[in-house]
Design a protein around this motif. Sequence first.
Motif, PDB file in Angstrom:
ATOM      1  N   ASP A   5       0.851  -1.178   0.000  1.00  6.59           N
ATOM      2  CA  ASP A   5       0.000   0.000   0.000  1.00  6.59           C
ATOM      3  C   ASP A   5       0.894   1.238   0.000  1.00  6.59           C
ATOM      4  N   CYS A   6       0.273   2.385  -0.223  1.00  5.04           N
ATOM      5  CA  CYS A   6       0.985   3.656  -0.196  1.00  5.04           C
ATOM      6  C   CYS A   6       0.301   4.572   0.808  1.00  5.04           C
ATOM      7  N   LEU A   7       1.097   5.265   1.593  1.00  7.99           N
ATOM      8  CA  LEU A   7       0.606   6.304   2.493  1.00  7.99           C
ATOM      9  C   LEU A   7       0.935   7.648   1.868  1.00  7.99           C
ATOM     10  N   VAL A   8      -0.047   8.536   1.831  1.00 10.08           N
ATOM     11  CA  VAL A   8       0.158   9.930   1.462  1.00 10.08           C
ATOM     12  C   VAL A   8      -0.355  10.750   2.633  1.00 10.08           C
ATOM     13  N   MET A   9       0.496  11.634   3.136  1.00 12.18           N
ATOM     14  CA  MET A   9       0.120  12.441   4.301  1.00 12.18           C
ATOM     15  C   MET A   9       0.624  13.860   4.101  1.00 12.18           C
ATOM     16  N   TYR A  10      -0.184  14.820   4.555  1.00  9.30           N
ATOM     17  CA  TYR A  10       0.165  16.236   4.488  1.00  9.30           C
ATOM     18  C   TYR A  10       0.561  16.689   5.894  1.00  9.30           C
ATOM     19  N   VAL A  11       1.765  17.296   6.010  1.00  6.25           N
ATOM     20  CA  VAL A  11       2.378  17.583   7.299  1.00  6.25           C
ATOM     21  C   VAL A  11       2.930  19.009   7.282  1.00  6.25           C
ATOM     22  N   PRO A  12       2.782  19.774   8.373  1.00  7.21           N
ATOM     23  CA  PRO A  12       3.479  21.056   8.408  1.00  7.21           C
ATOM     24  C   PRO A  12       4.970  20.813   8.142  1.00  7.21           C
ATOM     25  N   ARG A  80       0.067  -1.779   7.868  1.00  6.59           N
ATOM     26  CA  ARG A  80      -0.766  -0.563   7.795  1.00  6.59           C
ATOM     27  C   ARG A  80      -1.029   0.046   9.165  1.00  6.59           C
ATOM     28  N   ASN A  81      -1.504  -0.742  10.117  1.00  7.18           N
ATOM     29  CA  ASN A  81      -1.829  -0.176  11.430  1.00  7.18           C
ATOM     30  C   ASN A  81      -0.606   0.445  12.089  1.00  7.18           C
ATOM     31  N   ALA A  82       0.539  -0.219  11.981  1.00  7.28           N
ATOM     32  CA  ALA A  82       1.764   0.310  12.581  1.00  7.28           C
ATOM     33  C   ALA A  82       2.205   1.600  11.899  1.00  7.28           C
ATOM     34  N   VAL A  83       2.166   1.624  10.571  1.00 10.06           N
ATOM     35  CA  VAL A  83       2.618   2.802   9.819  1.00 10.06           C
ATOM     36  C   VAL A  83       1.679   3.984  10.046  1.00 10.06           C
ATOM     37  N   VAL A  84       0.376   3.762   9.899  1.00 13.15           N
ATOM     38  CA  VAL A  84      -0.579   4.857  10.103  1.00 13.15           C
ATOM     39  C   VAL A  84      -0.548   5.319  11.563  1.00 13.15           C
ATOM     40  N   GLY A  85      -0.457   4.396  12.501  1.00 10.58           N
ATOM     41  CA  GLY A  85      -0.374   4.769  13.908  1.00 10.58           C
ATOM     42  C   GLY A  85       0.844   5.620  14.206  1.00 10.58           C
ATOM     43  N   ALA A  86       1.991   5.252  13.642  1.00 12.91           N
ATOM     44  CA  ALA A  86       3.218   6.027  13.841  1.00 12.91           C
ATOM     45  C   ALA A  86       3.088   7.413  13.216  1.00 12.91           C
ATOM     46  N   ALA A  87       2.491   7.479  12.026  1.00  9.97           N
ATOM     47  CA  ALA A  87       2.307   8.770  11.355  1.00  9.97           C
ATOM     48  C   ALA A  87       1.414   9.689  12.185  1.00  9.97           C
ATOM     49  N   LEU A  88       0.313   9.151  12.683  1.00 10.57           N
ATOM     50  CA  LEU A  88      -0.615   9.962  13.477  1.00 10.57           C
ATOM     51  C   LEU A  88       0.018  10.406  14.795  1.00 10.57           C
ATOM     52  N   ALA A  89       0.807   9.541  15.408  1.00 14.86           N
ATOM     53  CA  ALA A  89       1.457   9.882  16.679  1.00 14.86           C
ATOM     54  C   ALA A  89       2.504  10.983  16.501  1.00 14.86           C
ATOM     55  N   ALA A  90       3.185  11.007  15.353  1.00  9.39           N
ATOM     56  CA  ALA A  90       4.240  11.994  15.114  1.00  9.39           C
ATOM     57  C   ALA A  90       3.710  13.303  14.538  1.00  9.39           C
ATOM     58  N   HIS A  91       2.490  13.295  14.044  1.00 15.12           N
ATOM     59  CA  HIS A  91       1.902  14.461  13.377  1.00 15.12           C
ATOM     60  C   HIS A  91       1.353  15.441  14.411  1.00 15.12           C
ATOM     61  N   PRO A  92       1.618  16.737  14.253  1.00 16.69           N
ATOM     62  CA  PRO A  92       1.166  17.692  15.258  1.00 16.69           C
ATOM     63  C   PRO A  92      -0.311  18.094  15.170  1.00 16.69           C
ATOM     64  N   TYR A  93      -0.976  17.827  14.041  1.00 12.45           N
ATOM     65  CA  TYR A  93      -2.358  18.270  13.891  1.00 12.45           C
ATOM     66  C   TYR A  93      -3.326  17.399  14.673  1.00 12.45           C
ATOM     67  N   GLU A  94      -4.417  18.005  15.089  1.00 13.19           N
ATOM     68  CA  GLU A  94      -5.508  17.308  15.775  1.00 13.19           C
ATOM     69  C   GLU A  94      -6.139  16.259  14.848  1.00 13.19           C
ATOM     70  N   THR A  95      -6.336  16.626  13.580  1.00 13.07           N
ATOM     71  CA  THR A  95      -6.933  15.733  12.584  1.00 13.07           C
ATOM     72  C   THR A  95      -6.086  15.776  11.312  1.00 13.07           C
ATOM     73  N   PRO A  96      -5.040  14.943  11.217  1.00 10.85           N
ATOM     74  CA  PRO A  96      -4.182  14.964  10.033  1.00 10.85           C
ATOM     75  C   PRO A  96      -4.904  14.472   8.776  1.00 10.85           C
ATOM     76  N   THR A 100      -4.471   6.102   2.359  1.00 11.89           N
ATOM     77  CA  THR A 100      -3.713   4.924   1.966  1.00 11.89           C
ATOM     78  C   THR A 100      -4.456   4.266   0.820  1.00 11.89           C
ATOM     79  N   PHE A 101      -3.707   3.594  -0.039  1.00  9.86           N
ATOM     80  CA  PHE A 101      -4.320   2.894  -1.167  1.00  9.86           C
ATOM     81  C   PHE A 101      -3.376   1.801  -1.641  1.00  9.86           C
ATOM     82  N   PRO A 102      -3.929   0.758  -2.274  1.00 12.47           N
ATOM     83  CA  PRO A 102      -3.080  -0.330  -2.765  1.00 12.47           C
ATOM     84  C   PRO A 102      -2.242   0.116  -3.958  1.00 12.47           C
TER      85      PRO A 102
END
Length: 115
Positions: A5-12, A80-96, A100-102
């Motif tokens: 899968d691929c993660l795309v995330m927008y981060v300050p 997926r759960n580990a990667v998304v969980g780590a991304a959310l934990a490191a991200h400063p926004y309330e709602t990042p 994700t997609f295959p």
Amino acid sequence: MEPMDCLVMYVPTDAAPAVRQAIGDAGAGRLGNYSHCSFSAEGTGRFTPLPGATPAIGAVGSPEEVPETRIEAIFPRARRNAVVGAALAAHPYETPAFMTFPVDASLPPGTGPVA
């Protein structure tokens, strides 16, 4: 090859290094003999915090524009759960903002590293 899968995330932008490190540590961006592989592009994030929000940047009811980095990285679907969980934990926004997609990361037959 296992499903990817691929993660795309927008981060300050100032938080992008920490998010890239966190998702890499969780298993994203592993390609052959390399780890922590990702792609980033700079842009502008826009949002307006609504009543009830606790914004990390800006104020409720005020439109905001923030320099952001789009981070992309592939990962094994089983992570997926580990990667998304780590991304959310490191991200400063309330709602990042993320998705994700295959993806098909397989090489065509007859190609690949030279032996």
